[in-house]
Design a protein around this motif. Structure first.
Motif, PDB file in Angstrom:
ATOM      1  N   ALA A   1       0.708  -1.195   0.077  1.00  0.00           N
ATOM      2  CA  ALA A   1      -0.009  -0.049   0.076  1.00  0.00           C
ATOM      3  C   ALA A   1       0.786   1.151  -0.135  1.00  0.00           C
ATOM      4  O   ALA A   1       1.908   1.271   0.644  1.00  0.00           O
ATOM      5  CB  ALA A   1      -0.909  -0.116   1.245  1.00  0.00           C
ATOM      6  N   TYR A   2       0.593   2.255  -0.798  1.00  0.00           N
ATOM      7  CA  TYR A   2       1.256   3.509  -0.833  1.00  0.00           C
ATOM      8  C   TYR A   2       0.301   4.546  -0.849  1.00  0.00           C
ATOM      9  O   TYR A   2      -0.893   4.616  -1.401  1.00  0.00           O
ATOM     10  CB  TYR A   2       2.229   3.366  -1.899  1.00  0.00           C
ATOM     11  CG  TYR A   2       1.644   3.293  -3.397  1.00  0.00           C
ATOM     12  CD1 TYR A   2       1.361   2.128  -3.804  1.00  0.00           C
ATOM     13  CD2 TYR A   2       1.679   4.703  -4.038  1.00  0.00           C
ATOM     14  CE1 TYR A   2       0.769   2.271  -5.080  1.00  0.00           C
ATOM     15  CE2 TYR A   2       0.929   4.587  -5.085  1.00  0.00           C
ATOM     16  CZ  TYR A   2       0.522   3.464  -5.715  1.00  0.00           C
ATOM     17  OH  TYR A   2       0.050   3.384  -7.272  1.00  0.00           O
ATOM     18  N   LYS A   3       0.805   5.780  -0.095  1.00  0.00           N
ATOM     19  CA  LYS A   3       0.547   7.091  -0.556  1.00  0.00           C
ATOM     20  C   LYS A   3       1.355   8.303  -0.496  1.00  0.00           C
ATOM     21  O   LYS A   3       2.341   8.049   0.097  1.00  0.00           O
ATOM     22  CB  LYS A   3      -0.736   7.146   0.866  1.00  0.00           C
ATOM     23  CG  LYS A   3      -1.581   8.572   0.878  1.00  0.00           C
ATOM     24  CD  LYS A   3      -2.465   8.539   1.889  1.00  0.00           C
ATOM     25  CE  LYS A   3      -3.800   9.629   1.686  1.00  0.00           C
ATOM     26  NZ  LYS A   3      -4.468   9.624   2.751  1.00  0.00           N
TER      27      LYS A   3
ATOM     28  N   LEU B   1       2.174  12.067   0.005  1.00  0.00           N
ATOM     29  CA  LEU B   1       1.542  13.151   0.991  1.00  0.00           C
ATOM     30  C   LEU B   1       2.588  14.208   0.984  1.00  0.00           C
ATOM     31  O   LEU B   1       3.724  14.131   1.267  1.00  0.00           O
ATOM     32  CB  LEU B   1       1.465  12.659   2.470  1.00  0.00           C
ATOM     33  CG  LEU B   1       0.553  11.568   2.853  1.00  0.00           C
ATOM     34  CD1 LEU B   1       0.713  10.911   4.064  1.00  0.00           C
ATOM     35  CD2 LEU B   1      -1.024  12.223   2.651  1.00  0.00           C
ATOM     36  N   ASP B   2       2.328  15.406   0.366  1.00  0.00           N
ATOM     37  CA  ASP B   2       3.273  16.491   0.241  1.00  0.00           C
ATOM     38  C   ASP B   2       4.617  16.158  -0.152  1.00  0.00           C
ATOM     39  O   ASP B   2       5.594  16.484   0.424  1.00  0.00           O
ATOM     40  CB  ASP B   2       3.377  17.088   1.871  1.00  0.00           C
ATOM     41  CG  ASP B   2       2.137  17.740   2.410  1.00  0.00           C
ATOM     42  OD1 ASP B   2       1.411  17.952   1.658  1.00  0.00           O
ATOM     43  OD2 ASP B   2       1.925  17.702   3.643  1.00  0.00           O
TER      44      ASP B   2
ATOM     45  N   GLU C   1       6.212  13.251  -0.656  1.00  0.00           N
ATOM     46  CA  GLU C   1       6.776  12.374  -0.026  1.00  0.00           C
ATOM     47  C   GLU C   1       5.689  11.033  -0.195  1.00  0.00           C
ATOM     48  O   GLU C   1       4.634  11.187   0.237  1.00  0.00           O
ATOM     49  CB  GLU C   1       7.284  12.356   1.369  1.00  0.00           C
ATOM     50  CG  GLU C   1       7.835  11.293   1.869  1.00  0.00           C
ATOM     51  CD  GLU C   1       8.170  11.564   3.413  1.00  0.00           C
ATOM     52  OE1 GLU C   1       7.930  12.618   4.181  1.00  0.00           O
ATOM     53  OE2 GLU C   1       9.137  10.824   3.951  1.00  0.00           O
TER      54      GLU C   1
ATOM     55  N   ILE D   1       5.023   7.305   0.919  1.00  0.00           N
ATOM     56  CA  ILE D   1       5.415   6.430   2.091  1.00  0.00           C
ATOM     57  C   ILE D   1       4.561   5.026   1.475  1.00  0.00           C
ATOM     58  O   ILE D   1       3.534   4.942   1.206  1.00  0.00           O
ATOM     59  CB  ILE D   1       4.532   6.688   3.307  1.00  0.00           C
ATOM     60  CG1 ILE D   1       5.124   7.975   3.873  1.00  0.00           C
ATOM     61  CG2 ILE D   1       4.591   5.560   4.472  1.00  0.00           C
ATOM     62  CD1 ILE D   1       4.440   8.733   4.864  1.00  0.00           C
TER      63      ILE D   1
ATOM     64  N   ILE E   1       3.922   0.747   2.447  1.00  0.00           N
ATOM     65  CA  ILE E   1       4.037  -0.054   3.287  1.00  0.00           C
ATOM     66  C   ILE E   1       3.941  -1.557   2.811  1.00  0.00           C
ATOM     67  O   ILE E   1       3.055  -1.893   2.097  1.00  0.00           O
ATOM     68  CB  ILE E   1       2.704  -0.093   4.362  1.00  0.00           C
ATOM     69  CG1 ILE E   1       2.477   1.499   4.715  1.00  0.00           C
ATOM     70  CG2 ILE E   1       2.805  -1.240   5.545  1.00  0.00           C
ATOM     71  CD1 ILE E   1       1.146   1.564   5.554  1.00  0.00           C
TER      72      ILE E   1
ATOM     73  N   TYR F   1       8.038  -0.503   6.385  1.00  0.00           N
ATOM     74  CA  TYR F   1       7.688   0.648   5.543  1.00  0.00           C
ATOM     75  C   TYR F   1       8.845   1.689   4.995  1.00  0.00           C
ATOM     76  O   TYR F   1       9.817   1.484   5.532  1.00  0.00           O
ATOM     77  CB  TYR F   1       6.482   1.435   6.336  1.00  0.00           C
ATOM     78  CG  TYR F   1       7.101   1.935   7.403  1.00  0.00           C
ATOM     79  CD1 TYR F   1       7.078   1.194   8.585  1.00  0.00           C
ATOM     80  CD2 TYR F   1       7.464   3.335   7.638  1.00  0.00           C
ATOM     81  CE1 TYR F   1       7.873   1.869   9.894  1.00  0.00           C
ATOM     82  CE2 TYR F   1       7.838   3.982   8.929  1.00  0.00           C
ATOM     83  CZ  TYR F   1       8.090   3.317  10.005  1.00  0.00           C
ATOM     84  OH  TYR F   1       8.553   3.816  11.095  1.00  0.00           O
ATOM     85  N   TYR F   2       8.421   2.460   3.997  1.00  0.00           N
ATOM     86  CA  TYR F   2       9.572   2.961   3.321  1.00  0.00           C
ATOM     87  C   TYR F   2       9.105   4.702   3.064  1.00  0.00           C
ATOM     88  O   TYR F   2       7.805   4.799   2.816  1.00  0.00           O
ATOM     89  CB  TYR F   2       9.550   2.256   1.936  1.00  0.00           C
ATOM     90  CG  TYR F   2      10.138   0.885   2.131  1.00  0.00           C
ATOM     91  CD1 TYR F   2      11.419   0.491   2.160  1.00  0.00           C
ATOM     92  CD2 TYR F   2       9.002  -0.073   2.120  1.00  0.00           C
ATOM     93  CE1 TYR F   2      11.723  -1.069   2.244  1.00  0.00           C
ATOM     94  CE2 TYR F   2       9.288  -1.389   2.357  1.00  0.00           C
ATOM     95  CZ  TYR F   2      10.927  -1.860   2.322  1.00  0.00           C
ATOM     96  OH  TYR F   2      10.951  -3.116   2.354  1.00  0.00           O
ATOM     97  N   SER F   3      10.189   5.338   2.789  1.00  0.00           N
ATOM     98  CA  SER F   3       9.769   6.573   2.495  1.00  0.00           C
ATOM     99  C   SER F   3      10.646   7.132   1.219  1.00  0.00           C
ATOM    100  O   SER F   3      11.824   6.687   1.119  1.00  0.00           O
ATOM    101  CB  SER F   3      10.400   7.777   3.582  1.00  0.00           C
ATOM    102  OG  SER F   3      10.366   9.088   3.231  1.00  0.00           O
TER     103      SER F   3
ATOM    104  N   PRO G   1      11.164  10.537  -0.602  1.00  0.00           N
ATOM    105  CA  PRO G   1      10.698  12.043  -0.808  1.00  0.00           C
ATOM    106  C   PRO G   1      11.332  12.466  -2.177  1.00  0.00           C
ATOM    107  O   PRO G   1      12.106  11.904  -2.806  1.00  0.00           O
ATOM    108  CB  PRO G   1      11.693  12.614   0.312  1.00  0.00           C
ATOM    109  CG  PRO G   1      12.689  11.748   0.410  1.00  0.00           C
ATOM    110  CD  PRO G   1      12.192  10.320   0.056  1.00  0.00           C
TER     111      PRO G   1
ATOM    112  N   GLN H   1      14.440   5.150   1.679  1.00  0.00           N
ATOM    113  CA  GLN H   1      14.475   4.921   3.021  1.00  0.00           C
ATOM    114  C   GLN H   1      13.855   3.769   3.867  1.00  0.00           C
ATOM    115  O   GLN H   1      12.533   3.992   3.709  1.00  0.00           O
ATOM    116  CB  GLN H   1      14.282   6.263   3.869  1.00  0.00           C
ATOM    117  CG  GLN H   1      15.384   7.427   3.387  1.00  0.00           C
ATOM    118  CD  GLN H   1      14.832   8.665   3.440  1.00  0.00           C
ATOM    119  OE1 GLN H   1      13.768   9.115   4.231  1.00  0.00           O
ATOM    120  NE2 GLN H   1      15.705   9.755   3.269  1.00  0.00           N
TER     121      GLN H   1
ATOM    122  N   TYR I   1      12.201   1.541   6.912  1.00  0.00           N
ATOM    123  CA  TYR I   1      12.126   1.638   8.419  1.00  0.00           C
ATOM    124  C   TYR I   1      11.663   0.437   8.812  1.00  0.00           C
ATOM    125  O   TYR I   1      10.625  -0.245   8.262  1.00  0.00           O
ATOM    126  CB  TYR I   1      11.190   2.616   8.667  1.00  0.00           C
ATOM    127  CG  TYR I   1      11.764   4.051   8.447  1.00  0.00           C
ATOM    128  CD1 TYR I   1      12.602   4.816   9.452  1.00  0.00           C
ATOM    129  CD2 TYR I   1      11.261   4.609   7.137  1.00  0.00           C
ATOM    130  CE1 TYR I   1      12.573   6.280   8.917  1.00  0.00           C
ATOM    131  CE2 TYR I   1      11.843   5.884   6.885  1.00  0.00           C
ATOM    132  CZ  TYR I   1      12.350   6.511   7.752  1.00  0.00           C
ATOM    133  OH  TYR I   1      12.752   7.997   7.321  1.00  0.00           O
TER     134      TYR I   1
END
Lengths: 242, 150
Positions: free
Chosen positions: B16-18, B20-21, B23, B25, B27, B34-36, B38, B117, B119
């Motif tokens: 799943a991903y989303k 936001l601003d 970036e 994220i 999962i 989970y990952y970022s 940006p 990135q 996590y």
């Protein structure tokens, strides 16, 4: 491990329930069957319109029955804590069952480890006949095996931990428990996850998580985003006001 | 092996991903990692998820940021290789590639190589009740919002 390893009568057991008459009796019986007897059992009826009140009163289990306007599970848990007298909190959702030794095992851990703030255990899912197709589909899946139980229904926590971190976020309708555990972890609380299966979690046609999966995903993204930002700043989550 | 001609799909039951601003994220619902991503990485993810080839994406980002497309392509291959290793991308499922993504505002148009990135600190917290609408079998539920607590 016996009850003599721990001090009896310290735990307030809080059972939030909304229209949970179908399984509430079993949940209460699993608390009554604990070898370690809690100080009190508090049922918080979150605006039920079914036979929840009657099931609670006819359960034969000594309990305090509180009723509030429907405000959601986290609000009901918080209300139960406010009205409780124990030094430790434990929770059980009205459709689930505790292992008979749950409190014995966990309270012994608080004696063995005085620094412990939060005790958790593993969860074993079980399926009702109406969702038997799901049980078959998930045979061999990780959800059919014992799962780490970062959920209120496996938790025993010192009252001081909630005093320090604040209650569950009542405005969250899903994911509020993950948010609380995240808050606890980021604050440096001493958390122990036991390998024992302490909770049998019933999967049935009306589990909230089924109805709220899409909404919960959105809330998880917000949680993770906040967590990522705090990790980058190395800045723990602030406590909520009590 | 990932090449500039590679196309990918996102395994929707597991990932799943989303965004936001600026970036993204992501999962992994299977293991709770989970990952970022940006900045440019977020744009790259959205374009990869739309089914475009890495070469097509390199051309788009090259035009946006004024960076040679071979430089962008090399960064994209490296990123896609990481995403595949982390099981965040699977075979192309024939996604619709229509529609452009909005250009970032001029102040944000500084190219930085995409950096994934990861996590891995919340896998146990997400294990019990992952928000997985795709995994749960739904036996004709009424869809009531007045469900029991549980």
């Amino acid at each position: 491990m016996t009850t003599s390893d721990s001090i009896p009568g310290l735990v307030s057991c809080i059972v939030p329930v909304h229209n949970g008459a179908r399984f509430l009796g079993e949940a209460l019986a699993s608390i009554a069957a604990q070898r370690y007897q809690p100080r009190e059992i508090i049922v918080v009826d979150d605006g039920s319109t079914d036979d929840t009140a009657r099931v609670a009163s006819e359960s034969g289990v000594p309990l305090r029955y509180l009723r509030q306007e429907q405000s959601g599970g986290p609000s009901a848990r918080n209300h139960g804590m406010r009205m409780s007298r124990g030094s430790f909190f434990a929770f059980l959702d009205a459709d689930d069952r505790w292992h008979p030794d749950k409190l014995t095992i966990q309270m012994a851990r608080f004696v063995a480890r005085p620094e412990l703030d939060i005790s958790l255990g593993h969860v074993q899912n079980f399926w009702m006949p109406e969702v038997d197709a799901e049980r078959i589909k998930l045979a061999g899946h990780r959800r059919a095996a014992p799962i780490p139980g970062y959920t209120a229904s496996t938790l025993v926590a010192r009252r001081e931990v909630f005093d320090r971190l604040g209650p569950f976020k009542a405005e969250m309708k899903h994911g509020e428990q993950t948010e609380w555990f995240l808050r606890a972890r980021e604050s440096g609380a001493e958390i122990e996850l036991l390998p024992d299966v302490l909770l049998e979690r019933r999967l049935h046609g009306d589990n909230v998580s089924r109805h709220k999966a899409e909404a919960s995903l959105a809330q998880y993204f917000e949680l993770l985003r906040g967590h990522i930002e705090r990790v980058r700043r190395n800045d723990p989550v602030p406590p909520l006001p009590p | 092996m990932v090449t500039v001609e590679s196309r990918f799909g996102v395994p929707s039951e597991e990932i799943a991903y989303k965004t936001l601003d600026g970036e993204t994220i992501i999962i992994n619902l299977v293991n709770g990692v989970y990952y970022s991503l940006p900045g440019v990485g977020s744009e790259a993810w959205e374009l990869i998820a739309s089914g475009r080839s890495l070469a097509e994406i390199a051309a788009i980002l090259s035009a946006r940021y004024g960076i040679p497309s071979d430089v962008v392509a090399a960064d994209l291959v490296r990123l896609a290789d990481q995403l595949v290793t982390e099981n965040l991308l699977g075979p192309d499922s024939g996604s619709d590639t229509a529609g452009e993504l909005p250009l970032p505002s001029p102040a944000e148009r500084v190219y930085q190589a995409p950096a994934l990135q990861a996590y891995r600190d919340m896998a146990d917290l997400l294990a019990l009740d992952p928000p997985t609408p795709g995994i749960v079998f739904r036996p004709g539920l009424a869809g009531s919002t007045d469900a029991p607590i549980g």
